[in-house]
Design a protein around this motif. Structure first.
Motif, mmCIF file in Angstrom:
data_model
loop_
_atom_site.group_PDB
_atom_site.id
_atom_site.type_symbol
_atom_site.label_atom_id
_atom_site.label_comp_id
_atom_site.label_asym_id
_atom_site.label_seq_id
_atom_site.Cartn_x
_atom_site.Cartn_y
_atom_site.Cartn_z
ATOM 1 N N HIS A 23 7.807 4.751 3.748
ATOM 2 C CA HIS A 23 6.914 5.320 2.511
ATOM 3 C C HIS A 23 6.403 3.900 1.943
ATOM 4 C CE1 HIS A 23 5.845 7.427 -0.790
ATOM 5 N NE2 HIS A 23 6.096 6.407 -1.713
ATOM 6 N N TRP A 24 6.936 2.901 1.942
ATOM 7 C CA TRP A 24 6.529 1.550 1.297
ATOM 8 C C TRP A 24 5.316 1.164 1.902
ATOM 9 C CZ3 TRP A 24 11.608 -1.763 1.242
ATOM 10 C CH2 TRP A 24 12.362 -1.514 0.180
ATOM 11 N N VAL A 25 5.399 1.278 3.554
ATOM 12 C CA VAL A 25 4.320 0.826 4.200
ATOM 13 C C VAL A 25 3.239 1.763 4.775
ATOM 14 C CG1 VAL A 25 3.803 -0.675 6.285
ATOM 15 C CG2 VAL A 25 5.672 -1.074 5.033
ATOM 16 N N TRP A 26 3.609 2.874 5.200
ATOM 17 C CA TRP A 26 2.760 3.774 5.774
ATOM 18 C C TRP A 26 2.338 5.041 4.795
ATOM 19 C CZ3 TRP A 26 6.191 4.269 10.737
ATOM 20 C CH2 TRP A 26 6.005 3.257 11.525
ATOM 21 N N SER A 27 2.977 5.213 3.729
ATOM 22 C CA SER A 27 2.411 6.326 2.683
ATOM 23 C C SER A 27 1.570 5.765 2.076
ATOM 24 C CB SER A 27 3.499 6.536 1.998
ATOM 25 O OG SER A 27 3.165 7.395 0.811
ATOM 26 N N SER A 28 0.367 6.581 1.672
ATOM 27 C CA SER A 28 -0.871 5.937 0.789
ATOM 28 C C SER A 28 -0.601 5.584 -0.502
ATOM 29 C CB SER A 28 -2.031 6.999 0.723
ATOM 30 O OG SER A 28 -1.504 8.100 0.272
ATOM 31 N N ALA A 75 0.418 -4.845 3.351
ATOM 32 C CA ALA A 75 0.944 -5.517 4.600
ATOM 33 C C ALA A 75 0.718 -4.657 5.642
ATOM 34 C CB ALA A 75 2.526 -5.452 4.443
ATOM 35 N N ILE A 76 0.146 -5.401 6.582
ATOM 36 C CA ILE A 76 -0.345 -4.551 7.930
ATOM 37 C C ILE A 76 0.882 -4.602 8.762
ATOM 38 C CG2 ILE A 76 -1.705 -4.839 9.985
ATOM 39 C CD1 ILE A 76 -4.134 -5.879 8.050
ATOM 40 N N ASP A 77 1.237 -3.377 9.063
ATOM 41 C CA ASP A 77 2.298 -2.998 10.111
ATOM 42 C C ASP A 77 2.013 -1.940 10.557
ATOM 43 O OD1 ASP A 77 4.883 -3.121 11.578
ATOM 44 O OD2 ASP A 77 6.254 -2.694 9.874
ATOM 45 N N GLY A 131 2.540 4.268 -1.041
ATOM 46 C CA GLY A 131 3.401 2.840 -0.792
ATOM 47 C C GLY A 131 3.074 1.709 -1.531
ATOM 48 N N TRP A 132 3.976 0.688 -2.166
ATOM 49 C CA TRP A 132 3.600 -0.330 -2.516
ATOM 50 C C TRP A 132 3.268 -1.510 -1.840
ATOM 51 C CZ3 TRP A 132 6.593 -4.885 -2.603
ATOM 52 C CH2 TRP A 132 7.848 -4.855 -1.758
ATOM 53 N N LEU A 133 3.604 -1.282 -0.440
ATOM 54 C CA LEU A 133 2.996 -2.376 0.458
ATOM 55 C C LEU A 133 2.113 -1.863 1.537
ATOM 56 C CD1 LEU A 133 6.601 -3.607 1.804
ATOM 57 C CD2 LEU A 133 5.118 -5.112 0.780
ATOM 58 N N SER A 134 1.642 -0.699 1.294
ATOM 59 C CA SER A 134 0.591 0.003 2.056
ATOM 60 C C SER A 134 -0.870 -0.680 2.180
ATOM 61 C CB SER A 134 0.469 1.540 1.827
ATOM 62 O OG SER A 134 -0.532 2.111 2.462
ATOM 63 N N PRO A 135 -1.590 -0.973 3.052
ATOM 64 C CA PRO A 135 -2.701 -1.500 3.199
ATOM 65 C C PRO A 135 -3.686 -0.279 2.854
ATOM 66 C CG PRO A 135 -2.002 -1.064 5.479
ATOM 67 C CD PRO A 135 -0.800 -0.720 4.642
ATOM 68 N N ASP A 142 -3.804 0.379 -4.929
ATOM 69 C CA ASP A 142 -3.204 -0.628 -5.734
ATOM 70 C C ASP A 142 -2.771 -1.818 -4.617
ATOM 71 O OD1 ASP A 142 -2.721 -2.456 -7.712
ATOM 72 O OD2 ASP A 142 -0.866 -1.589 -8.355
ATOM 73 N N LEU A 143 -3.514 -2.624 -3.956
ATOM 74 C CA LEU A 143 -3.143 -3.385 -2.732
ATOM 75 C C LEU A 143 -2.382 -4.520 -3.278
ATOM 76 C CD1 LEU A 143 -6.404 -3.242 -0.708
ATOM 77 C CD2 LEU A 143 -4.239 -1.891 -0.010
#
Length: 464
Positions: A146-151, A168-170, A153-157, A161-162
């Motif tokens: 969720h952090w990275v891949w959900s739109s 983070a690109i993962d 998520g707080w880490l999502s590219p 709110d980037l």
């Protein structure tokens, strides 16, 4: 009418591509099973095969009930996957829940448990697998996803709110999948301790090779095959045209992603081949297989946003990361039968850092902004893109290590205190197949599977 028909055809092709990619990722479970089976002692072959099956079936239920909603929900509407209004699938159209997307994400989730299972192989009670597999796929991994891949998520590219203006690109999960599995395995191995006989009385390592190199090589090639669904398949839609060009779209980026994946893995395998030859004095197929996989793990983060030449650098460094961590593990008396912590954890962390160094702005815009013109995004430090992306990558590494440590560490410790984590020494020496599963995997292998000192050990135990 014609536009509607074209849209329907586009949706159909995208769905077929996504489902095909999901099937490829699922084939990786077979790869894990073969790799694990060949890497353990013959007396534990049936046990490790069963744990791979359990990772898939238990992970299916836990991800269906909880994991998918944790990963892609926002908590505001009904979710038919769990039949409750507590979760919503914000990233999936509420009127037509995309089951193909669920299947693709499920295939990723069950891979995480397979990674961790390798770290604690040959000494773990079967019931412990059931517990940690359910918890890892149903809660721990989905939160990171969720952090990275959900739109949202707080880490999502892809967030509105980037983080650091970048996110983070993962792309396919060097961190989300591999680092999560590697850190979970780290805590399991640390809390359980080394296998009986892995280190002698002076702390020197005793060789405990896997029993079947053929299965290891077969598993490696199956994983390589599956990685073409893992990385290129992470473009959810193949039919996406970039608005400012007539000859580019996701189909061009998909091809490049497959090439970078291949080059990184191949380079890592080659470097490991010669590196280990210098260190141990002979060619070792098993080391090359792990080196190859380490390269795949590392490139998984940046596969869509780097040039092929950069992928070669990624693979070169990942090989030495794996070799170095394996040397350190032996010195620290850390025992991971599949080298999963070093391979998935160490190379996964390097892959995230690599992306922060070598990501190309054009490719970042292709992957995350559909090639729109006039868009500017942070990109790799060594490519002139500044520190923002690298900073976000470092934050992802730290966040994953912290989260998985805070959840899986206490879980393994609790299982240890309840005496349901590790088997007894007697059972370990006899082998998990005979002690927990009623017989060995290979016909006529009962006596050959026992260590030669087993009978003496039992006699001494009886006398005491």
């Amino acid at each position: 009418m014609e536009a509607s028909w074209e849209a329907s055809v586009t949706d159909s092709i995208n769905t077929i591509y996504l489902l095909f990619s999901a099937y490829l990722v699922f084939v990786m479970q077979l790869g894990f099973a073969m790799l694990c089976a060949g890497s353990v002692q013959a007396k534990n072959a049936m046990n490790i095969m069963l744990t791979n099956v359990v990772d898939a079936v238990v992970g299916s239920i836990s991800y269906y009930l909880f994991g998918f909603a944790f990963a892609f929900g926002d908590g505001s509407a009904s979710n038919p996957f769990i039949g409750t209004s507590f979760f919503a699938l914000k990233d999936i159209p509420s009127s037509t829940y995309d089951y193909s997307y669920f299947l693709y994400q499920w295939a990723f989730a069950i891979a995480v448990a397979g990674i961790t299972s390798g770290s604690i192989a040959e000494r773990t009670q079967f019931s412990a697998y059931l517990v940690f597999s359910f918890f890892l796929t149903g809660f721990v991994y989905p939160i990171v996803a969720h952090w990275v891949w959900s739109s949202s998520g707080w880490l999502s590219p892809s967030s509105s709110d980037l983080l650091f203006g970048s996110g983070a690109i993962d792309f396919a999960g060097s961190g989300v999948v591999h680092l999560v599995g590697g850190i979970a395995g780290l805590w399991g191995s640390l809390i359980e301790g080394p296998r009986a006989g892995r280190f002698d009385a002076f702390g020197k390592p005793v060789l405990m090779r896997g029993h079947n190199a053929t299965l290891v090589v077969l598993g490696t090639f199956l994983l390589w095959f599956g990685w073409f669904g893992f990385n290129p398949g992470s473009f959810d839609k193949i039919l996406v045209s970039y608005p400012t060009t007539s000859d580019q779209g996701n189909w061009t980026a998909i091809g490049r992603t497959a090439v970078t994946t291949t080059l990184a893995g191949s380079t890592a395998g080659l470097v490991t081949l010669f590196g280990r030859r210098l260190l141990v004095g002979h060619w070792d197929a098993l080391d090359v297989c792990n080196g190859l996989l380490g390269g795949f793990v590392a490139i998984t983060s940046g596969c869509s946003v780097v040039d092929p030449w950069a992928a070669i650098i990624c693979g070169f460094v990942s090989a030495w990361v794996l070799i170095g961590l394996n040397i350190a593990a032996l010195k620290l008396r850390f025992d991971d039968p599949l080298e999963a912590t070093q391979l998935h954890g160490g190379c996964g962390a390097w892959g995230l850092i690599f992306t922060g160094l070598f990501a190309k702005e054009e490719f970042v815009i292709q992957a995350y902004d559909s090639g729109e013109s006039g868009v500017s995004r942070p990109y790799g430090l060594f490519m002139g893109g500044g520190w923002a992306l690298l900073g976000a990558q470092v934050v992802e590494v730290l966040a994953i290590v912290g989260w998985v440590s805070a959840t899986m560490g206490p879980l393994f410790y609790a299982l240890h205190k309840l005496n349901i984590l590790r088997i007894s020494v007697e059972e370990e020496l006899a082998g998990l197949d005979i002690s927990s599963h009623g017989g060995y995997a290979y016909t006529g292998h009962a006596e050959e599977s026992r260590p030669r000192f087993y009978a003496d050990y039992v006699r001494l135990q009886d006398q005491s």
